[in-house]
Design an enzyme around this catalytic site. Sequence first.
Site, PDB file in Angstrom:
ATOM      1  N   SER A  38       0.829  -1.205   0.000  1.00  0.00           N
ATOM      2  CA  SER A  38       0.000   0.000   0.000  1.00  0.00           C
ATOM      3  C   SER A  38       0.869   1.264   0.000  1.00  0.00           C
ATOM      4  O   SER A  38       1.667   1.458  -0.905  1.00  0.00           O
ATOM      5  CB  SER A  38      -0.964  -0.051   1.196  1.00  0.00           C
ATOM      6  OG  SER A  38      -2.024   0.849   1.040  1.00  0.00           O
ATOM      7  N   ASP A 183      -6.198  -3.958  -1.828  1.00  0.00           N
ATOM      8  CA  ASP A 183      -5.058  -3.599  -0.986  1.00  0.00           C
ATOM      9  C   ASP A 183      -4.353  -4.817  -0.393  1.00  0.00           C
ATOM     10  O   ASP A 183      -4.988  -5.702   0.185  1.00  0.00           O
ATOM     11  CB  ASP A 183      -5.564  -2.709   0.155  1.00  0.00           C
ATOM     12  CG  ASP A 183      -4.467  -1.937   0.847  1.00  0.00           C
ATOM     13  OD1 ASP A 183      -3.539  -2.571   1.368  1.00  0.00           O
ATOM     14  OD2 ASP A 183      -4.546  -0.693   0.870  1.00  0.00           O
TER      15      ASP A 183
END
Length: 294
Positions: A38, A183
């Site tokens: 991320s 994610d």
Amino acid sequence: MEIDGVFSGGGIKGFAIIGAYEVLESKGFVFNRLAGTSAGAIMAAFIAAGYTSKEMMELMKETEIKEFLDFRRTLLPFPLAKWLLVYWRMGLYRGNALEEWIGKKLAIKGIYTFSDLPKDKLRVIASDLSTGSLLVLPDDLDTYGIPKETFPVARAIRMSSGLPFFFEPIKLRSLSGTNIIVDGGLLSNFPIWLFENEKQQRTRPIIGIKLSYKQEEQPKKEIKNALHLFERLFSTMKEAHDARYISRKHEKDIIFIPMEEGVTTEFSLTEEKKEALMERGRTRAKLFLKKWTY
């Protein structure tokens, strides 16, 4: 000294990684290989591309972070449209603006695809919801029938940064169909295990930067309602796997940067808040280096 580096996710809190990187850079540390999830994947990609800490600071200071919130236009008012977008598009924002920005900044350094980087220079984590599996990019692209050398680095970073319900998931089309990618923090928010091979000795030191407290210092969270429950379910999924691994092996090699809750998606950060986050990273890195041995 050459080291390997791994950076955790944390949304906007990733500014702190730049501050820590500045301190490491000033002490002569050079990253040979990098990994991240991320926000950590974004920072790892920029360092892999050759950005110095000073260049990254200027880059972030001149960027209006809220421009990444590319709301899909509809005829409906936002309060109603946002729920429909979450339902039908699975995310409030498209995420195209973030990917385009990353692509343009990497292009300045001549980085477009993974073939433009040395082999194994950069690896990032994403989550494949369609198969329920962790995805290491670019390594695992072969299993999808996708050539990893020609895969855009910016797209891989966008996949790793697809915060569920906030950004629309990436639809990865392969020979076997379409997979929904979100994610990487959902399955491994701090992939320090990528550099660990129990059958071999380390070829160089590893330093991780993690945007959280040490496990034993984590403040206990109160759960009083369904919203608190959802938040803790998600954060536990992100942290539990990596926390168990870290507690056994790598804590001494990690710069822990404690962060307050609720900053992750604060996209309207002031310049003062950006600088405060970077300063927190600098402070923690300096404290870490006073005790670190390799």
